[in-house]
Write a protein that holds these residues in place. Structure first.
Motif, PDB file in Angstrom:
ATOM      1  N   PRO A 175       0.828  -1.208   0.000  1.00 50.30           N
ATOM      2  CA  PRO A 175       0.000   0.000   0.000  1.00 50.30           C
ATOM      3  C   PRO A 175       0.865   1.261   0.000  1.00 50.30           C
ATOM      4  N   ALA A 176       0.294   2.329  -0.530  1.00 46.55           N
ATOM      5  CA  ALA A 176       1.036   3.584  -0.635  1.00 46.55           C
ATOM      6  C   ALA A 176       0.949   4.434   0.622  1.00 46.55           C
ATOM      7  N   GLY A 177       0.289   3.964   1.660  1.00 51.44           N
ATOM      8  CA  GLY A 177       0.235   4.729   2.896  1.00 51.44           C
ATOM      9  C   GLY A 177      -1.150   4.689   3.504  1.00 51.44           C
ATOM     10  N   GLY A 182      10.759  -5.737  -9.112  1.00 52.39           N
ATOM     11  CA  GLY A 182      10.540  -4.396  -8.585  1.00 52.39           C
ATOM     12  C   GLY A 182       9.405  -4.350  -7.597  1.00 52.39           C
ATOM     13  N   ALA A 183       8.664  -3.243  -7.600  1.00 52.91           N
ATOM     14  CA  ALA A 183       7.612  -3.027  -6.614  1.00 52.91           C
ATOM     15  C   ALA A 183       6.374  -2.460  -7.289  1.00 52.91           C
ATOM     16  N   MET A 184       5.253  -2.703  -6.644  1.00 54.29           N
ATOM     17  CA  MET A 184       3.963  -2.165  -7.085  1.00 54.29           C
ATOM     18  C   MET A 184       3.293  -1.508  -5.884  1.00 54.29           C
ATOM     19  N   THR A 185       2.498  -0.476  -6.133  1.00 55.07           N
ATOM     20  CA  THR A 185       1.742   0.109  -5.036  1.00 55.07           C
ATOM     21  C   THR A 185       0.293   0.337  -5.409  1.00 55.07           C
ATOM     22  N   PHE A 222       5.937   7.009  -1.355  1.00 55.66           N
ATOM     23  CA  PHE A 222       6.259   5.674  -1.848  1.00 55.66           C
ATOM     24  C   PHE A 222       7.108   5.760  -3.112  1.00 55.66           C
ATOM     25  N   ALA A 223       6.598   6.454  -4.126  1.00 56.48           N
ATOM     26  CA  ALA A 223       7.317   6.519  -5.399  1.00 56.48           C
ATOM     27  C   ALA A 223       8.668   7.214  -5.256  1.00 56.48           C
ATOM     28  N   ARG A 224       8.715   8.295  -4.504  1.00 56.82           N
ATOM     29  CA  ARG A 224       9.960   9.062  -4.382  1.00 56.82           C
ATOM     30  C   ARG A 224      11.033   8.316  -3.588  1.00 56.82           C
ATOM     31  N   THR A 225      10.622   7.327  -2.787  1.00 64.67           N
ATOM     32  CA  THR A 225      11.585   6.545  -2.017  1.00 64.67           C
ATOM     33  C   THR A 225      11.983   5.262  -2.744  1.00 64.67           C
ATOM     34  N   VAL A 226      10.995   4.568  -3.303  1.00 64.94           N
ATOM     35  CA  VAL A 226      11.257   3.257  -3.896  1.00 64.94           C
ATOM     36  C   VAL A 226      11.861   3.369  -5.290  1.00 64.94           C
TER      37      VAL A 226
END
Length: 471
Positions: free
Chosen positions: A400-402, A443-446, A459-463
């Motif tokens: 989840p994105a938060g 990779g990753a998905m959110t 999320f995006a700016r860190t991962v």
């Protein structure tokens, strides 16, 4: 995936076992047919093999069986695109329902993993030498009563620890390590966005969702009226232009089918055809690059595989095929979602399992129920897929994105990065360590872009920057 703040969890598992037939009648042999073997990867303690059956004759092959011996000490693991029966070190792979017919000049293939050294020997295709030749007189064999064909392990059995191949196929124009995000085609408490306003960090955008129609298997899509109203007007034409705008920036956009409340059902040949035809029409109409299967209320792996292969035949080899199963769906290779992933392994792009909304679950070591929302949980559950047949480049971590995005399993983006490090490099692990590293982890998905924007894009700016540091 959730459309609202309400949480609906459906946990359904099934175990299946099969018993081998006493003998198998060989399909008709077509003169000029050959079965060619290659090792597509070899990591010392094991290897991946591939057989290609080619019809060099003038008549159609209607069913095939490839039989060979493996040397003592060499054992088979996961296999795909065929069915298997074994008697000692003699193994017979037969066609699946969708790849048994081979027209003159055409070919098909199947593959498998093995531990130990050596290669197949004494190969026969439909009872004749695999290199071509006359058919010998067929004989009937009766395996011992205690012999049964290998089956994928049930949910309570640890997956085999045969390492998957470390050499990934070409990734096309997708990054080696990519960030996937879902975009809401509906109005909920997260911020509403036009598709063109998706942040540039995302490599692959999944549009959520295509809906079922009155025709079984068929799906439809249009900009949601509630979303359009919230944005002050957003038409199908504007959305279509936005798809092309993202593609012009080097991004890829796929259509996600299903979601938490989705009721798309592909349970027979007719509905498989309807799914392939309707999805292909939507891909052409809007310019989507592929499809994402996010059916959280069950699926039929046989007919969904048939539908996806038919869709790929229409769209071509550049078609992106993604999946977003729940954690319960990927606990055992015998479960429907996992079986589907393995059955289409040759055309599958990535499986982004939802590592949330699940509570504590067993990992690939089968030693503990790891609590969700931890590095241990993410790594131990991803390990099941990596050790039971999927390539590392086909495995993504869905989180989840938060706040607001899920009912449980929300983690800081730094935890996602730690899980990626543990899987790719063996660093930043918790108490659980996988049996090997997987540098090709995809990779990753959110879930979701909208929730990430609502929470400051953390999320995006860190991962995303961290993905660039992976091997």
């Amino acid at each position: 995936m959730r459309r609202t703040r309400s949480l609906i969890l459906t946990l359904v598992t099934a175990l299946a076992a099969t018993v081998g037939a006493a003998w198998v009648a060989l399909p008709a042999f077509a003169a000029g047919a050959t079965a060619t073997f290659v090792k597509t990867a070899d990591w010392g303690t094991g290897w991946e093999g591939k057989y290609t059956i080619t019809n060099g004759g003038a008549s159609t092959i209607s069913g095939w069986a490839v039989t060979f011996d493996l040397p003592a000490g060499t054992t088979l693991g996961t296999y795909w695109d065929a069915l298997l029966t074994s008697s000692g070190q003699r193994h017979t792979f037969t066609n699946r329902s969708w790849n048994g017919t081979i027209a003159p000049g055409a070919s098909t293939s199947f593959g498998f993993l093995a531990t130990g050294s050596g290669s197949p020997a004494n190969c026969q295709l439909n009872g004749a030498p695999c290199g071509g030749g006359p058919t010998p007189t067929p004989t009937r064999t009766t395996p011992p009563a205690t012999t049964a064909p290998p089956t994928t392990p049930p949910a309570t059995t640890p997956p085999a620890t045969t390492p998957p191949p470390t050499t990934a196929p070409p990734t096309g124009d997708l990054p080696k390590h990519l960030l996937t995000g879902y975009w809401h085609n509906f109005d909920n408490p997260a911020v509403e966005l036009r598709l063109r306003d998706v942040p540039a960090d995302y490599d692959l955008v999944a549009v959520a969702f295509a809906e079922a129609t009155a025709t079984p298997g068929a799906v439809t899509f249009a900009v949601d009226p509630g979303l359009s109203a919230a944005l002050g007007g957003y038409s199908d034409a504007e959305f279509t232009a936005d798809v092309q705008a993202l593609r012009s920036r080097g991004k890829r956009v796929i259509l996600s089918v299903g979601g938490e409340t989705g009721r798309v059902a592909v349970n027979d040949a007719a509905s498989a055809t309807a799914f392939a035809d309707s999805t292909y029409a939507l891909l052409r109409r809007y310019g989507f690059d592929g499809v994402d299967i996010d059916l959280e209320n069950g699926l039929n792996p046989t007919y969904m595989a048939q539908a996806l292969r038919a869709l790929r035949a229409k769209a071509g080899p550049s078609l992106i095929i993604a999946m977003a199963p729940q954690t319960i769906d990927m606990q055992s290779p015998a479960a429907g979602y996992f079986k589907l992933a393995l059955d289409i392994r040759d055309i599958l792009t990535v499986v982004n399992t939802q590592f949330y909304n699940s509570g504590a679950m067993l990992g690939c070591d089968q030693n503990a129920a790891y609590p969700q929302g931890s590095v241990n949980f993410i790594v131990a559950l991803a390990c099941i897929q990596l050790e039971a047949g999927l390539r590392p480049d086909q495995v993504g971590l869905g989180l989840p994105a938060g706040p607001g995005a899920a009912g449980g399993g929300i983690v800081a983006p730094s935890v996602v990065n730690a899980a990626l490090d543990c899987l790719a490099r063996g660093t930043n692990c918790g108490s659980f360590r996988p049996p090997r590293t997987y540098p090709g982890i995809r990779g990753a998905m959110t879930w979701s872009v909208n929730w990430d924007v609502s929470n400051g894009n953390g999320f995006a700016r860190t991962v995303k920057p961290h993905l660039a540091t992976l091997p």
